[in-house]
Design a protein around this motif. Structure first.
Motif, short mmCIF file in Angstrom:
data_model
loop_
_atom_site.label_atom_id
_atom_site.label_comp_id
_atom_site.label_asym_id
_atom_site.label_seq_id
_atom_site.Cartn_x
_atom_site.Cartn_y
_atom_site.Cartn_z
N GLU A 270 55.18 -9.35 -36.27
CA GLU A 270 56.42 -9.96 -36.75
C GLU A 270 56.36 -10.21 -38.24
OE1 GLU A 270 57.46 -12.30 -32.57
OE2 GLU A 270 56.62 -13.43 -34.25
N ASP A 271 57.50 -10.08 -38.87
CA ASP A 271 57.60 -10.30 -40.31
C ASP A 271 57.23 -11.76 -40.63
OD1 ASP A 271 58.79 -9.35 -42.97
OD2 ASP A 271 59.81 -11.26 -42.59
N VAL A 272 56.33 -11.91 -41.59
CA VAL A 272 55.81 -13.25 -41.87
C VAL A 272 56.93 -14.21 -42.31
CG1 VAL A 272 54.28 -14.58 -43.40
CG2 VAL A 272 53.49 -12.43 -42.40
N SER A 273 57.85 -13.73 -43.16
CA SER A 273 58.92 -14.61 -43.63
C SER A 273 59.79 -15.10 -42.48
CB SER A 273 59.83 -13.90 -44.63
OG SER A 273 59.06 -13.25 -45.58
N SER A 274 60.14 -14.17 -41.57
CA SER A 274 60.96 -14.61 -40.44
C SER A 274 60.20 -15.58 -39.57
CB SER A 274 61.41 -13.43 -39.58
OG SER A 274 61.49 -12.27 -40.29
N CYS A 275 58.92 -15.29 -39.44
CA CYS A 275 58.08 -16.11 -38.57
C CYS A 275 58.03 -17.57 -39.04
CB CYS A 275 56.70 -15.50 -38.57
SG CYS A 275 55.83 -15.69 -37.06
N HIS B 202 45.11 -12.94 -42.90
CA HIS B 202 44.46 -11.65 -43.15
C HIS B 202 45.30 -10.89 -44.17
CE1 HIS B 202 41.33 -8.75 -42.13
NE2 HIS B 202 42.25 -7.86 -42.46
N MET B 203 45.13 -11.27 -45.42
CA MET B 203 45.85 -10.67 -46.55
C MET B 203 45.12 -11.10 -47.82
SD MET B 203 49.16 -13.26 -46.48
CE MET B 203 49.51 -13.05 -44.74
N ASP B 204 45.34 -10.38 -48.91
CA ASP B 204 44.67 -10.69 -50.17
C ASP B 204 45.00 -12.11 -50.62
OD1 ASP B 204 43.43 -9.10 -52.76
OD2 ASP B 204 44.82 -10.68 -53.35
N TYR B 205 44.07 -12.73 -51.32
CA TYR B 205 44.28 -14.12 -51.74
C TYR B 205 45.45 -14.27 -52.71
CZ TYR B 205 41.86 -13.25 -56.21
OH TYR B 205 41.51 -12.77 -57.44
N ARG B 206 45.88 -13.14 -53.31
CA ARG B 206 47.02 -13.19 -54.24
C ARG B 206 48.32 -12.75 -53.60
NH1 ARG B 206 43.42 -9.35 -57.83
NH2 ARG B 206 43.14 -8.70 -55.69
N ASP B 207 48.26 -12.36 -52.32
CA ASP B 207 49.46 -11.82 -51.67
C ASP B 207 50.62 -12.82 -51.75
OD1 ASP B 207 51.33 -10.84 -49.67
OD2 ASP B 207 49.68 -9.62 -48.91
N GLU B 208 51.81 -12.31 -52.06
CA GLU B 208 52.95 -13.24 -52.19
C GLU B 208 53.33 -13.89 -50.87
OE1 GLU B 208 52.93 -9.52 -52.47
OE2 GLU B 208 54.00 -9.82 -54.36
N LEU B 209 52.88 -13.29 -49.75
CA LEU B 209 53.17 -13.92 -48.46
C LEU B 209 52.48 -15.28 -48.33
CD1 LEU B 209 53.01 -10.86 -46.04
CD2 LEU B 209 55.06 -12.08 -46.82
N VAL B 210 51.37 -15.44 -49.06
CA VAL B 210 50.69 -16.74 -49.09
C VAL B 210 51.68 -17.79 -49.62
CG1 VAL B 210 48.89 -18.05 -50.30
CG2 VAL B 210 48.35 -15.82 -49.30
N ASP B 211 52.37 -17.44 -50.68
CA ASP B 211 53.33 -18.38 -51.28
C ASP B 211 54.52 -18.62 -50.35
OD1 ASP B 211 52.21 -18.39 -54.32
OD2 ASP B 211 52.01 -16.43 -53.39
N VAL B 212 54.91 -17.55 -49.65
CA VAL B 212 56.02 -17.68 -48.70
C VAL B 212 55.67 -18.70 -47.61
CG1 VAL B 212 57.27 -16.45 -46.88
CG2 VAL B 212 56.94 -15.36 -49.11
N ILE B 213 54.47 -18.57 -47.07
CA ILE B 213 54.04 -19.50 -46.01
C ILE B 213 53.94 -20.92 -46.57
CG2 ILE B 213 52.21 -20.08 -44.37
CD1 ILE B 213 51.47 -17.02 -44.39
N LEU B 214 53.32 -21.03 -47.75
CA LEU B 214 53.13 -22.36 -48.33
C LEU B 214 54.47 -23.07 -48.56
CD1 LEU B 214 51.22 -24.54 -49.46
CD2 LEU B 214 51.48 -23.45 -51.71
N THR B 215 55.44 -22.33 -49.07
CA THR B 215 56.75 -22.94 -49.34
C THR B 215 57.33 -23.58 -48.08
OG1 THR B 215 57.12 -21.27 -51.03
CG2 THR B 215 59.07 -22.45 -50.23
N GLU B 216 57.22 -22.86 -46.96
CA GLU B 216 57.78 -23.40 -45.72
C GLU B 216 56.97 -24.59 -45.21
OE1 GLU B 216 60.73 -22.77 -44.53
OE2 GLU B 216 60.89 -21.38 -46.22
N VAL B 217 55.65 -24.51 -45.36
CA VAL B 217 54.82 -25.64 -44.92
C VAL B 217 55.13 -26.87 -45.77
CG1 VAL B 217 52.44 -26.50 -44.77
CG2 VAL B 217 52.97 -24.18 -44.01
N ARG B 218 55.19 -26.67 -47.08
CA ARG B 218 55.46 -27.79 -48.00
C ARG B 218 56.79 -28.46 -47.72
NH1 ARG B 218 51.38 -29.56 -49.18
NH2 ARG B 218 49.94 -28.82 -50.74
N ARG B 219 57.79 -27.65 -47.38
CA ARG B 219 59.12 -28.18 -47.08
C ARG B 219 59.04 -29.26 -45.99
NH1 ARG B 219 63.29 -24.90 -48.66
NH2 ARG B 219 62.42 -22.89 -48.12
#
Ligand SMILES: *[C@@H]1O[C@H](CO)[C@@H](O)[C@H](O)[C@H]1NC(C)=O
Ligand SMILES: *[C@@H]1O[C@H](CO)[C@@H](O)[C@H](O)[C@H]1NC(C)=O
Ligand SMILES: *[C@@H]1O[C@H](CO)[C@@H](O)[C@H](O)[C@H]1NC(C)=O
Ligand SMILES: *[C@@H]1O[C@H](CO)[C@@H](O)[C@H](O)[C@H]1NC(C)=O
Ligand SMILES: [Zn+2]
Length: 586
Positions: free
Chosen positions: A254-259, A284-301
């Motif tokens: 599943e797409d990480v952003s939708s998830c 399981h992605m590079d430490y610089r992957d922008e999906l890291v920021d995507v996940i963090l944004t939702e968690v922080r919210r």
């Protein structure tokens, strides 16, 4: 299906952060491919040097960085007490028994487990919690893996003894292995992991936040877990995989952003946000992957700005870290057990910023013991010994140490094809014709990411062969292809880079030697003659797509010599080549 990219040993990427974040990737591939780098230039492995990447081209740590021992004296770390310690392995790729050729990286999984237990013992006195995680890609790398049809059934016997608190899935657990029914067996490694009871064994701690079974749409493992340490530390843990497109048909990624925008994710974070001390995201992605920021944004919210959030990243096989905000960081701990990663922080701080202590300990028994202030003799724990014994038992039952035959010279993976020490020349000019072909009019093409390690002079074991060629892909053939078509196929594939196919920012060719083409072939063709084209299933999508464009229709392929594969041909070729007085009788 996109062209898959397997062992992601990105030599270029490892240097980006060392030298400059803005330096052009291409320049680096070029520069580093041609010079012999020094540790003074690349760094000492504390931050970003890709030990695995070095090991692909060089054979010893010191070859990569000749000045390692003199220049890198600051690599010795000592464990310091903090409220919470997270220990992580990532991208183990079945390298559970040490690197015999990269002598410096000699620790086994048994040593790593022992260190974790020793650190727990030290921390217990202060009533501090220690957690142990794995971040996926357990398979594909040594004889322990692809000697099994599903690439994992022997490996899981070892991994299930490791006292992990939670585990993540990697892309290598999800490659199609059966040609979608063309050959018998499990469709992909994760199905083997389910059928051997491995996933159930973890009792909800095998995490797959965005991977579900294709038939039931149920999560493969658990979406998340709340884990509680001996001294009461609570962690909310997720396990994400990048948006992998070329996964096997048994699952849906599943797409990480939708998830992270879905109800279950928000509810989980919301429900546990006040009770947990930190959120840990295995990614399981590079430490610089922008999906890291995507996940963090939702968690922080949901959790606010001050909840500690730690990403344990991987996939690109390097070491690196990134500060994400005042209370969040991302840490990638190398690969293939060249690194045991430590992340530490205090839960009871009132500062405006959380201090994350990130340490990458080399996978060397002296370094591991030194980290816990122990002598090497005192490092191993009883559970470590059990794992060591299991590794030995599995190796010997598979005959991995059996000497197959003798190599006359050192064959280098990255050497140009026209040099006499070229591993690729050996593979396509001698191994494939001798072991695979039955008549003159056969021609094979293969992507140069299929081989990963050099072959050394002297006796070659089964494990050595599988280390050099670790993926055991089966062969396919298409009959009656005109030589002129093959010529065009080769030209087209040569112009391709995986990057175009994959389109992912932090992935580059896994074999970034400037001296090798992306695909190599068994030889020249006569444009007027018809041939039997042979390629492996890993390259099938790319080869067949190009072929279709050239001839205007989908080629009819069939499985060719089903008992052989890209690894077993090496074993067969070396069989019975003996060493005599250091010379080889061929
Ligand atoms: C590759 O072929 C060898 C020899 O037949 C076999 O033992 C091994 O299991 C095969 N690997 C896979 C993944 O099929
Ligand atoms: C690993 O290498 C270190 C030196 O780097 C050495 O002291 C140690 O004995 C080696 N360990 C094993 C198990 O061979
Ligand atoms: C290990 O030794 C170092 C240096 O002597 C010291 O700073 C550190 O506190 C010790 N760590 C433990 C866990 O004993
Ligand atoms: C390869 O070529 C080099 C010179 O370029 C020579 O010294 C060496 O002996 C050759 N090795 C073999 C195995 O033929
Ligand atoms: Zn990996």
């Amino acid at each position: 299906m996109l062209r898959p990219l397997r062992s992601i040993a990105i030599f270029a990427a490892c240097c980006i952060a060392v030298l400059s974040q803005t330096t052009q990737l291409d320049n680096l591939v070029h520069a580093v491919g041609r010079i012999t780098p020094t540790c003074a230039e690349l760094g000492c492995g504390r931050e970003d040097i890709g030990i695995c990447s070095c090991a692909t081209s060089c054979t010893k740590w010191d070859n990569c960085c000749q000045d390692y021992w003199t220049h890198c004296t600051s690599r010795h770390h000592h464990f310091e007490l903090r409220d919470v310690t997270l220990v992580v392995t990532t991208d183990i790729h079945s390298w559970v028994s040490g690197h015999h050729q990269v002598r410096h990286i000699n620790a086994t999984l048994a040593h790593a487990v022992s260190l974790v237990q020793q650190i727990k013992t030290i921390s217990q006195k202060e009533r501090h919690d220690v957690f142990f995680f794995d971040n996926g890609d357990i398979n594909d790398g040594t004889g322990m893996s692809a000697t099994a049809q599903d690439h994992v059934s022997y490996l899981v016997d070892i991994m299930r003894n490791v006292p992990y608190d939670a585990l993540n899935i990697g892309n290598h657990e999800l490659y199609q292995l059966d040609g979608r029914g063309e050959i018998e067996g499990k469709p992909c490694a994760i199905v083997g992991m389910r059928d051997t009871g491995y996933i159930d064994h973890w009792n909800g701690k095998y995490l797959t936040s965005n991977v579900v079974w294709a038939d039931t749409r149920k999560p493969v493992g658990s979406r998340y877990a709340v884990i509680t340490g001996e001294f009461g530390t609570n962690l909310l843990v997720f396990g994400f995989l990048y948006n992998m497109k070329d996964h096997c048909d048994a699952v849906i990624v599943e797409d990480v952003s939708s998830c992270v925008n879905s109800g279950w994710f928000r509810d989980a974070v919301d429900h546990h946000s006040t009770s947990v001390d930190a959120v840990v995201i295995l990614a399981h992605m590079d430490y610089r992957d922008e999906l890291v920021d995507v996940i963090l944004t939702e968690v922080r919210r949901i959790v606010g700005q001050k909840k500690p959030v730690q990403f344990l990243t991987g996939h690109s096989h390097i070491r690196g870290s990134r500060r994400l905000d005042a209370f969040a960081s991302s840490f990638e701990a190398g690969c293939k057990l060249n690194t045991v990663g430590f992340v530490q922080f205090d839960t009871h701080t009132s500062g405006a910023q959380l201090d994350f202590n990130l340490v990458a300990v080399d996978g060397n028994t002296a370094d591991l013991a030194g980290f816990a202030n122990l002598s090497q003799d005192d490092l191993m724990t009883p559970q470590g010994k059990v794992i060591a014994r299991t590794i030995d038992d599995v190796s010997s039952s598979l005959g991995l140490d059996r000497e197959v035959g003798c190599s006359d010279t050192w064959y280098r993976n990255w050497a140009p094809l026209d040099q006499n020490d070229s591993l690729w020349a050996l593979y396509v000019k001698r191994v494939l014709p001798d072991t695979l072909f039955v008549h003159e009019r056969q021609w094979a093409i293969i992507g140069t990411d299929a081989l990963t390690y050099d072959i050394f002079p002297g006796w070659l074991t089964v494990n050595d062969a599988y280390t050099t060629s670790p993926y055991a892909n089966f062969w396919l053939r298409v009959s009656n292809v005109r030589g002129s078509v093959l010529e065009e196929l080769e030209a087209r594939l040569d112009n391709k880079t995986n990057q175009e196919d994959i389109g992912e920012r932090w992935r580059a060719r896994s074999n970034p030697s400037p001296d090798l083409p992306s695909y190599v072939t068994t030889g020249r063709v006569d444009t007027q003659i018809f041939y039997e084209l042979i390629y492996c299933d890993f390259d099938a999508w790319t080869v067949e797509t190009e072929l279709r464009q050239i001839v205007g229709k989908v080629p009819e392929s069939e499985v060719y010599r089903p008992r052989t594969n890209t690894s077993s041909v090496l074993v067969s070729w070396f069989q019975d080549r003996t060493c005599k007085d250091n010379a080889v009788v061929v």
